[in-house]
Design a protein around this motif. Structure first.
Motif, PDB file in Angstrom:
ATOM      1  N   ASP A  54      40.333  39.197  42.659  1.00  0.00           N
ATOM      2  CA  ASP A  54      40.349  40.612  42.253  1.00  0.00           C
ATOM      3  C   ASP A  54      40.169  41.486  43.490  1.00  0.00           C
ATOM      4  OD1 ASP A  54      40.071  43.106  41.166  1.00  0.00           O
ATOM      5  OD2 ASP A  54      38.590  42.532  39.660  1.00  0.00           O
ATOM      6  N   TYR A  55      41.280  41.917  44.068  1.00  0.00           N
ATOM      7  CA  TYR A  55      41.215  42.739  45.277  1.00  0.00           C
ATOM      8  C   TYR A  55      40.804  44.174  44.977  1.00  0.00           C
ATOM      9  CZ  TYR A  55      43.442  38.900  47.763  1.00  0.00           C
ATOM     10  OH  TYR A  55      43.713  37.673  48.329  1.00  0.00           O
ATOM     11  N   ASP A  56      40.744  44.549  43.697  1.00  0.00           N
ATOM     12  CA  ASP A  56      40.295  45.891  43.314  1.00  0.00           C
ATOM     13  C   ASP A  56      38.798  45.932  42.998  1.00  0.00           C
ATOM     14  OD1 ASP A  56      42.886  47.043  43.491  1.00  0.00           O
ATOM     15  OD2 ASP A  56      43.391  46.140  41.555  1.00  0.00           O
ATOM     16  N   PHE A  57      38.138  44.764  43.031  1.00  0.00           N
ATOM     17  CA  PHE A  57      36.693  44.661  42.801  1.00  0.00           C
ATOM     18  C   PHE A  57      36.267  45.365  41.504  1.00  0.00           C
ATOM     19  CE2 PHE A  57      36.650  44.805  47.681  1.00  0.00           C
ATOM     20  CZ  PHE A  57      36.921  43.456  47.764  1.00  0.00           C
ATOM     21  N   GLN A  58      36.931  45.028  40.422  1.00  0.00           N
ATOM     22  CA  GLN A  58      36.629  45.637  39.140  1.00  0.00           C
ATOM     23  C   GLN A  58      35.334  45.080  38.544  1.00  0.00           C
ATOM     24  OE1 GLN A  58      40.629  46.069  36.831  1.00  0.00           O
ATOM     25  NE2 GLN A  58      40.867  44.326  38.215  1.00  0.00           N
ATOM     26  N   THR A  59      34.739  45.843  37.650  1.00  0.00           N
ATOM     27  CA  THR A  59      33.518  45.395  36.971  1.00  0.00           C
ATOM     28  C   THR A  59      33.782  44.121  36.190  1.00  0.00           C
ATOM     29  OG1 THR A  59      32.737  47.675  36.792  1.00  0.00           O
ATOM     30  CG2 THR A  59      31.689  46.033  35.365  1.00  0.00           C
ATOM     31  N   ASN A  60      34.902  44.098  35.490  1.00  0.00           N
ATOM     32  CA  ASN A  60      35.336  42.898  34.783  1.00  0.00           C
ATOM     33  C   ASN A  60      36.495  42.294  35.557  1.00  0.00           C
ATOM     34  OD1 ASN A  60      33.549  43.010  32.492  1.00  0.00           O
ATOM     35  ND2 ASN A  60      34.725  44.786  31.817  1.00  0.00           N
ATOM     36  N   TRP A  61      36.252  41.107  36.122  1.00  0.00           N
ATOM     37  CA  TRP A  61      37.210  40.465  37.019  1.00  0.00           C
ATOM     38  C   TRP A  61      38.587  40.326  36.393  1.00  0.00           C
ATOM     39  CZ3 TRP A  61      40.440  36.318  37.288  1.00  0.00           C
ATOM     40  CH2 TRP A  61      40.813  35.862  38.559  1.00  0.00           C
ATOM     41  N   HIS A  62      39.592  40.653  37.188  1.00  0.00           N
ATOM     42  CA  HIS A  62      40.972  40.435  36.785  1.00  0.00           C
ATOM     43  C   HIS A  62      41.807  40.264  38.040  1.00  0.00           C
ATOM     44  CE1 HIS A  62      44.991  41.132  35.082  1.00  0.00           C
ATOM     45  NE2 HIS A  62      44.453  40.785  33.942  1.00  0.00           N
ATOM     46  N   PRO A  63      42.663  39.239  38.105  1.00  0.00           N
ATOM     47  CA  PRO A  63      43.459  39.030  39.321  1.00  0.00           C
ATOM     48  C   PRO A  63      44.390  40.212  39.573  1.00  0.00           C
ATOM     49  CG  PRO A  63      44.285  37.661  37.529  1.00  0.00           C
ATOM     50  CD  PRO A  63      42.987  38.243  37.055  1.00  0.00           C
ATOM     51  N   THR A  64      44.539  40.568  40.827  1.00  0.00           N
ATOM     52  CA  THR A  64      45.372  41.701  41.197  1.00  0.00           C
ATOM     53  C   THR A  64      46.850  41.335  41.064  1.00  0.00           C
ATOM     54  OG1 THR A  64      43.671  42.381  42.756  1.00  0.00           O
ATOM     55  CG2 THR A  64      45.849  43.386  43.010  1.00  0.00           C
ATOM     56  N   PRO A  65      47.615  42.094  40.241  1.00  0.00           N
ATOM     57  CA  PRO A  65      49.037  41.769  40.050  1.00  0.00           C
ATOM     58  C   PRO A  65      49.818  41.814  41.363  1.00  0.00           C
ATOM     59  CG  PRO A  65      48.275  43.397  38.445  1.00  0.00           C
ATOM     60  CD  PRO A  65      47.191  43.266  39.469  1.00  0.00           C
ATOM     61  N   PHE A  66      50.928  41.133  41.383  1.00  0.00           N
ATOM     62  CA  PHE A  66      51.881  41.103  42.493  1.00  0.00           C
ATOM     63  C   PHE A  66      51.305  40.393  43.730  1.00  0.00           C
ATOM     64  CE2 PHE A  66      52.892  45.087  40.108  1.00  0.00           C
ATOM     65  CZ  PHE A  66      54.021  44.608  39.471  1.00  0.00           C
ATOM     66  N   ILE A  67      50.162  40.857  44.231  1.00  0.00           N
ATOM     67  CA  ILE A  67      49.585  40.224  45.424  1.00  0.00           C
ATOM     68  C   ILE A  67      49.237  38.774  45.117  1.00  0.00           C
ATOM     69  CG2 ILE A  67      47.650  40.224  47.041  1.00  0.00           C
ATOM     70  CD1 ILE A  67      47.490  43.238  46.740  1.00  0.00           C
ATOM     71  N   CYS A  68      48.497  38.562  44.034  1.00  0.00           N
ATOM     72  CA  CYS A  68      48.079  37.205  43.681  1.00  0.00           C
ATOM     73  C   CYS A  68      49.271  36.332  43.313  1.00  0.00           C
ATOM     74  CB  CYS A  68      47.073  37.248  42.532  1.00  0.00           C
ATOM     75  SG  CYS A  68      45.462  37.940  42.982  1.00  0.00           S
ATOM     76  N   GLU A  69      50.243  36.918  42.628  1.00  0.00           N
ATOM     77  CA  GLU A  69      51.432  36.143  42.257  1.00  0.00           C
ATOM     78  C   GLU A  69      52.202  35.723  43.502  1.00  0.00           C
ATOM     79  OE1 GLU A  69      53.333  38.909  39.709  1.00  0.00           O
ATOM     80  OE2 GLU A  69      51.810  38.737  38.137  1.00  0.00           O
ATOM     81  N   ALA A  70      52.303  36.646  44.477  1.00  0.00           N
ATOM     82  CA  ALA A  70      53.008  36.319  45.718  1.00  0.00           C
ATOM     83  C   ALA A  70      52.281  35.228  46.496  1.00  0.00           C
ATOM     84  CB  ALA A  70      53.154  37.578  46.575  1.00  0.00           C
ATOM     85  N   ILE A  71      50.960  35.316  46.531  1.00  0.00           N
ATOM     86  CA  ILE A  71      50.158  34.306  47.228  1.00  0.00           C
ATOM     87  C   ILE A  71      50.301  32.955  46.541  1.00  0.00           C
ATOM     88  CG2 ILE A  71      47.779  33.587  47.724  1.00  0.00           C
ATOM     89  CD1 ILE A  71      47.163  36.561  48.253  1.00  0.00           C
ATOM     90  N   ASP A  72      50.236  32.962  45.217  1.00  0.00           N
ATOM     91  CA  ASP A  72      50.373  31.720  44.459  1.00  0.00           C
ATOM     92  C   ASP A  72      51.732  31.072  44.732  1.00  0.00           C
ATOM     93  OD1 ASP A  72      49.176  30.022  42.216  1.00  0.00           O
ATOM     94  OD2 ASP A  72      51.125  30.505  41.366  1.00  0.00           O
ATOM     95  N   ASP A  73      52.792  31.873  44.731  1.00  0.00           N
ATOM     96  CA  ASP A  73      54.131  31.350  44.983  1.00  0.00           C
ATOM     97  C   ASP A  73      54.238  30.767  46.391  1.00  0.00           C
ATOM     98  OD1 ASP A  73      55.038  32.001  42.471  1.00  0.00           O
ATOM     99  OD2 ASP A  73      55.954  33.893  43.071  1.00  0.00           O
TER     100      ASP A  73
END
Length: 218
Positions: free
Chosen positions: A176-195
């Motif tokens: 979670d690059y947005d450091f949200q209160t409730n964790w959620h993976p950051t779209p696009f960035i995480c998908e690109a890293i995973d790929d």
């Protein structure tokens, strides 16, 4: 590393965007480094949430590991469900001239190879190089993981490529690059890293990087 697969490898092959924070968490902290929770309180929260796998990755410290194993043993003896606790350590090092963090997972706690990196402070000299860190983790029987690849001054594509060339085992894909209160993976960035990690044949991990009092966020 040896040809025999690491016992954590099969688990990491199942990591997805849905794994964290309620099934797996391979990146969190206690008061033994810069976290807010006592080790026993963190592992109690993980158990109450029904996590299946967890690693506490304090910076340059494994002090939390033994208190947590003792807590888990007591709970297990009562017939209560517990998560699988994997050894963890977050190590600062230089990769492509950039200061990055590497997660050591599933190593032998107390192994001499990681002594330099288990002193509550960053290493210096040649020990600060990513190659030396990777070799020490492997010698201790662990997996070397590039933590949160998109948090550094050097582009994550370049850092992941460099880590792969050095023989790293995995990268932290879901974060979670947005450091949200409730964790959620950051779209696009995480998908690109995973790929990218998949394309390089590297495993993927996920973690909340919790420093506060709730494992559902940072």
């Amino acid at each position: 590393m040896a040809n025999v697969p690491h016992p954590l490898s099969e688990i990491l092959l199942g990591v997805s965007s849905e794994s964290c924070p309620n099934i797996m968490n391979f990146h969190c902290h206690t008061i033994c480094s810069d976290g807010s929770l006592e080790p026993e309180l963190l592992i109690a929260q993980a158990s109450q949430r029904g996590l299946q796998h967890i690693a506490i990755t304090d910076h340059h410290s494994t002090q939390a590991y033994h208190p947590m194993t003792e807590w888990l043993a007591r709970r297990s003896n009562q017939g209560l469900p517990v998560p699988r606790l994997w050894s963890g350590l977050e190590i600062s090092c230089l990769l492509k001239g950039c200061l990055v963090h590497v997660l050591a997972l599933g190593f032998e706690v107390g192994h001499r190879a990681l002594h330099t990196y288990n002193q509550n402070n960053s290493a210096t000299g040649g020990s600060l190089q990513a190659k030396a860190v990777k070799e020490a983790i492997h010698e201790a029987g662990g997996l070397a993981v590039l933590a949160h690849p998109a948090r550094y001054r050097v582009r994550h594509e370049l850092l992941i490529d460099a880590a792969a060339e050095l023989g790293f085992d995995a990268g932290e894909a879901w974060y979670d690059y947005d450091f949200q209160t409730n964790w959620h993976p950051t779209p696009f960035i995480c998908e690109a890293i995973d790929d990218q990690l998949k394309g390089l044949g590297l495993m993927r991990t996920c973690g909340t990087d919790t420093h506060g009092f709730d494992l559902s966020g940072r």
